[in-house]
Scaffold this motif. Structure first.
Motif, mmCIF file in Angstrom:
data_model
loop_
_atom_site.group_PDB
_atom_site.id
_atom_site.type_symbol
_atom_site.label_atom_id
_atom_site.label_comp_id
_atom_site.label_asym_id
_atom_site.label_seq_id
_atom_site.Cartn_x
_atom_site.Cartn_y
_atom_site.Cartn_z
ATOM 1 N N SER A 20 3.495 12.244 -5.019
ATOM 2 C CA SER A 20 4.022 11.136 -4.234
ATOM 3 C C SER A 20 5.498 11.404 -3.967
ATOM 4 O O SER A 20 6.369 10.636 -4.340
ATOM 5 C CB SER A 20 3.854 9.822 -4.992
ATOM 6 N N PHE A 21 5.785 12.514 -3.324
ATOM 7 C CA PHE A 21 7.174 12.893 -3.095
ATOM 8 C C PHE A 21 7.651 12.341 -1.744
ATOM 9 O O PHE A 21 6.975 12.441 -0.733
ATOM 10 C CB PHE A 21 7.292 14.415 -3.086
ATOM 11 N N LEU A 22 8.776 11.717 -1.764
ATOM 12 C CA LEU A 22 9.341 11.181 -0.535
ATOM 13 C C LEU A 22 10.828 11.487 -0.495
ATOM 14 O O LEU A 22 11.442 11.711 -1.535
ATOM 15 C CB LEU A 22 9.157 9.663 -0.496
ATOM 16 N N ASP A 68 -6.611 -1.422 -2.016
ATOM 17 C CA ASP A 68 -5.714 -0.277 -1.859
ATOM 18 C C ASP A 68 -5.363 -0.135 -0.374
ATOM 19 O O ASP A 68 -4.810 -1.042 0.190
ATOM 20 C CB ASP A 68 -6.340 1.006 -2.425
ATOM 21 N N ASN A 69 -5.757 0.990 0.233
ATOM 22 C CA ASN A 69 -5.421 1.193 1.643
ATOM 23 C C ASN A 69 -6.611 0.963 2.563
ATOM 24 O O ASN A 69 -6.531 1.240 3.746
ATOM 25 C CB ASN A 69 -4.886 2.614 1.851
ATOM 26 N N PHE A 121 0.073 -12.522 -3.560
ATOM 27 C CA PHE A 121 0.279 -12.191 -2.145
ATOM 28 C C PHE A 121 1.750 -12.352 -1.763
ATOM 29 O O PHE A 121 2.070 -12.537 -0.607
ATOM 30 C CB PHE A 121 -0.587 -13.082 -1.249
ATOM 31 N N HIS A 122 2.618 -12.351 -2.776
ATOM 32 C CA HIS A 122 4.059 -12.461 -2.569
ATOM 33 C C HIS A 122 4.437 -13.740 -1.847
ATOM 34 O O HIS A 122 5.297 -13.746 -0.968
ATOM 35 C CB HIS A 122 4.584 -11.223 -1.830
ATOM 36 N N GLU A 134 5.657 14.500 4.122
ATOM 37 C CA GLU A 134 4.497 13.767 3.610
ATOM 38 C C GLU A 134 3.283 14.669 3.456
ATOM 39 O O GLU A 134 2.568 14.598 2.463
ATOM 40 C CB GLU A 134 4.161 12.598 4.540
ATOM 41 N N PHE A 168 0.835 -1.204 0.000
ATOM 42 C CA PHE A 168 0.000 0.000 0.000
ATOM 43 C C PHE A 168 0.869 1.252 0.000
ATOM 44 O O PHE A 168 2.043 1.215 0.364
ATOM 45 C CB PHE A 168 -0.998 -0.006 1.157
ATOM 46 N N SER A 201 10.812 4.524 0.098
ATOM 47 C CA SER A 201 9.813 3.982 -0.811
ATOM 48 C C SER A 201 8.429 4.321 -0.280
ATOM 49 O O SER A 201 8.192 4.237 0.927
ATOM 50 C CB SER A 201 9.978 2.470 -0.911
ATOM 51 N N GLY A 202 7.567 4.737 -1.150
ATOM 52 C CA GLY A 202 6.201 5.066 -0.737
ATOM 53 C C GLY A 202 5.333 3.829 -0.611
ATOM 54 O O GLY A 202 4.211 3.887 -0.124
ATOM 55 N N ILE A 203 5.858 2.704 -1.066
ATOM 56 C CA ILE A 203 5.081 1.461 -1.017
ATOM 57 C C ILE A 203 5.514 0.653 0.201
ATOM 58 O O ILE A 203 6.683 0.352 0.372
ATOM 59 C CB ILE A 203 5.281 0.636 -2.306
ATOM 60 N N LYS A 204 4.573 0.338 1.060
ATOM 61 C CA LYS A 204 4.886 -0.458 2.256
ATOM 62 C C LYS A 204 4.100 -1.761 2.223
ATOM 63 O O LYS A 204 3.076 -1.869 1.558
ATOM 64 C CB LYS A 204 4.514 0.336 3.517
ATOM 65 N N ARG A 205 4.584 -2.696 2.993
ATOM 66 C CA ARG A 205 3.915 -3.997 3.042
ATOM 67 C C ARG A 205 2.876 -4.032 4.150
ATOM 68 O O ARG A 205 3.127 -3.517 5.237
ATOM 69 C CB ARG A 205 4.930 -5.097 3.342
ATOM 70 N N LYS A 206 1.758 -4.662 3.843
ATOM 71 C CA LYS A 206 0.785 -4.915 4.904
ATOM 72 C C LYS A 206 0.595 -6.420 4.984
ATOM 73 O O LYS A 206 0.032 -7.043 4.082
ATOM 74 C CB LYS A 206 -0.541 -4.221 4.602
ATOM 75 N N TYR A 207 1.102 -7.019 6.059
ATOM 76 C CA TYR A 207 0.966 -8.459 6.225
ATOM 77 C C TYR A 207 -0.469 -8.790 6.629
ATOM 78 O O TYR A 207 -1.058 -8.102 7.461
ATOM 79 C CB TYR A 207 1.963 -8.975 7.262
ATOM 80 N N LEU A 243 1.487 7.252 1.611
ATOM 81 C CA LEU A 243 0.967 8.621 1.576
ATOM 82 C C LEU A 243 -0.549 8.651 1.742
ATOM 83 O O LEU A 243 -1.119 9.642 2.146
ATOM 84 C CB LEU A 243 1.357 9.303 0.265
#
Lengths: 188, 441
Positions: free
Chosen positions: B27-29, B412-413, B124-125, B18, A81, B34-40, A84
């Motif tokens: 999407s500036f970081l 998504d989120n 799902f990796h 942010e 996800f 990385s703006g992409i994070k993992r959600k287990y 941001l």
């Protein structure tokens, strides 16, 4: 043989080809046959330090308790996800049904369009179109014919407005294969 | 303390960047971020819909049953396999496969080798992963298995304990009639025998010389000889244990294997031709229920998996196995509170007894042949006619997910609870599937 069933779209086919070319060694058979030569249960029992005995206290014959570590490991499932946007846990929905599409347009800014579908995409006999809920100033709204009263008058299609999470969706036979379209956020 | 201050400063710095980026719609970081994070996922995912929503079975304090239903070759076993993989590795629950009638679990101890399935698992990796299977073979004179198949597998031949036969004598020797009470009078003596010769010596004492006792003795002797000849009863062969030992635990082979963190699979391909099938199956189901109820599993949930459940129980009394049905009804109705649940696959949901269907909280329906077969799904889950009709037109590996509870959905989120129904594609098992491997050859 199974290719056509799981990988259905062109994009998925592209991803699949790319995936195979970059991660060929994920296929256990290609990893030097290591997984075939080893007994997973024996290796696992050894790793967990567990032994199974029969009634007389002898380790059961067929398990050799291999000490070699098995070359594969379990990966927990995860999705990715965008940080941001932040994760949002939706509240218990409070649903209100809106049967007049005119009200949906005036109060929420969405219209229902009728999109022709091919015979391969239809999900019931004789179906020619599917209905989609879109924003009234979106590209789709200008491209396809809008449907205002046709099905609504028969009570077959209506909108569900979730006031707790501020989202809306179209419900009805032609809205989606599961009898409803996707939820759309009103603020987006 | 200095570290905490540093962390706080970095978080504050990041929060400002942010919020600035969000304000500008970018999407500036910071560089290297990385703006992409993992959600287990804590819940067990099993399908994804066309719009990318991930559907998961929630981890509830009291789980009901899970059913996978539909025509053969539509993906039931693959989906069940993936759910079992994650129940085992993710939730760390115990699993017992109780009726492998087609010897298909022999490939479960090998990793999936189908490139297309591996691609799909990557959704799902996840990557291929076998299950630690221990195969329990019923002791039987007629049992035939391909030695080539089991040569590198962990198999143990098991027998029913004599005590269990004596305690359920009406199931193992149903035609004893009035002779049963004479036999039960000698129960204590019989339980102390250590060999077949001693058993028949005790049975000989039944013939007290009074009228009709010789016939009673002969009848009982014949019944026990049958049990011994068929291999159901084992008194002298120590290579066929009735109990196994793991750590402090000494008892039922299924529980022992689960306590060793492995998955027992009962190979029943031969059992279905035997008249004692019902007695054997019900004995193991009851034992597992009693042990779970008694706290032997120490709070870990146990899943009993049945492939083609209608081979064990059937809504029509003509085809059912009464003792197994009683045992399974017990698990279905009382198992939720006692940490034991059912997961089963069947082609005909309507033929599953009502008690089991009532306790089934999640249904994953694959393509069905005709509308009649989907009627019981509609009755139990109150689905719309459209969805019911859609079940008939599903493609291979597509399914409809239904529940009386709720599913956990991710898109998504967003995370939310939804009753569905959902239509989507399954994720195939991380372990190898027998039938698809055969097709490849």
């Amino acid at each position: 043989m199974c290719f056509s069933f799981i990988v259905t779209t062109h994009y998925e086919k592209y991803l699949y080809t790319k995936f195979i070319s970059i991660s060929y060694n994920l296929i256990p058979d290609k990893k030097g046959d290591a997984t075939r030569q080893m007994n997973f249960s024996a290796s696992f029992l050894s790793f967990m330090n567990k032994k199974i005995f029969d009634e007389l206290g002898h380790p059961i014959d067929t398990v050799s308790y291999e000490t070699k570590k098995y070359p594969l490991s379990y990966h927990k499932p995860y999705i990715e996800f965008d940080i941001l946007k932040k994760e949002k846990i939706l509240k218990e929905p409070i649903i209100k049904n809106i049967r007049e599409f005119k009200n949906v347009e005036e109060s929420l800014g969405f219209i229902v369009i009728s999109v022709p579908i091919s015979p391969g995409e239809k999900w019931f006999k004789g179906q020619r179109v599917m209905y989609l809920l879109v924003r009234k100033n979106s590209y789709e709204a200008t491209k396809y014919r809008r449907t205002n009263y046709i099905e609504a008058s028969k009570g077959q299609h209506y909108c569900e407005y979730d006031s707790a999470n501020n989202r809306v969706r179209l419900v009805g036979a032609k809205a989606g294969r599961a009898g409803a379209g996707p939820w759309l956020e009103i603020n987006d | 303390m200095a570290i905490i201050q540093d962390v706080n400063r970095i978080s504050e710095h990041r929060r400002i960047i942010e919020s600035m980026a969000k304000g500008m719609g970018k999407s500036f970081l910071p560089p290297g971020e990385s703006g992409i994070k993992r959600k287990y996922l804590e819940h067990v995912p099993f399908m994804s819909t066309d719009d990318g929503t991930v559907i998961c079975i929630p981890k509830l304090p009291e789980m009901g049953g899970i059913a996978l239903i539909g025509q053969t070759g539509t993906g039931k076993t693959l989906a069940a396999g993936y759910i079992l993989d994650n129940l085992y590795y993710l939730w760390k629950d115990y699993i017992a496969v109780l009726n492998d009638s087609q010897d298909e679990t022999f490939t479960w101890s090998e990793p999936c080798d189908n490139p297309e399935f591996i691609f799909r698992q990557n959704y799902f990796h996840q990557t291929p992963m076998p299950l630690p299977m221990i195969y329990l073979l019923p002791n039987s004179d007629s049992f035939e298995i391909n030695e080539e198949v089991i040569k590198d597998k962990n198999t143990v031949k098991i027998s029913i304990p004599f005590e269990a036969v004596m305690n359920n004598i009406e199931n193992f020797i149903p035609d004893l009639g009035n002779s049963e009470r004479y036999l039960l009078a000698k129960k204590d003596e019989l339980l102390n025998v250590e060999s077949e010769a001693e058993l028949f010596q005790v049975i000989d004492t039944l013939d007290s010389g009074s009228k009709g006792m010789l016939e009673v003795k002969n009848k009982i002797e014949k019944s026990f000889r049958n049990l011994l000849n068929e291999g159901i009863l084992n008194l002298s062969n120590i290579t066929v244990p009735s109990y196994l030992k793991v750590g402090e635990y000494h008892g039922n082979p299924f529980t022992a294997v689960m306590k060793a963190e492995c998955i027992p699979s009962f190979i029943t391909s031969d059992l279905y031709t035997q008249k004692h099938k019902d007695a054997i199956m019900s004995y193991y189901i009851n034992e597992l229920f009693e042990e779970s109820k008694g706290g032997a599993m120490k709070g870990t949930r146990t899943w009993l998996y049945f492939d083609e459940l209608t081979k064990v129980v059937h809504a029509d009394p003509q085809f059912t196995s009464p003792q197994s049905e009683k045992a399974l009804n017990n698990v279905a109705s009382r198992g939720r509170n006692n940490g034991i649940s059912l997961i089963y696959a069947t082609q005909r949901y309507g033929e599953i007894p009502k008690t089991i269907r009532d306790q089934t909280k999640f249904v994953i329906a694959f393509r069905h042949k005709n509308a009649d077969e989907t009627k019981s799904i509609q009755d139990d889950f109150g689905v719309e006619k459209t969805v019911r009709n859609n079940i008939l037109t599903l493609r291979k590996f597509e399914c409809v997910a239904l529940t009386t509870e709720y599913f956990i959905c991710y898109k998504d989120n967003d995370v939310w609870e939804d009753k569905g129904p959902f239509i989507g594609k399954i994720i195939p098992s991380l372990h190898k599937n027998k039938f698809l491997s055969e097709l490849k050859k």
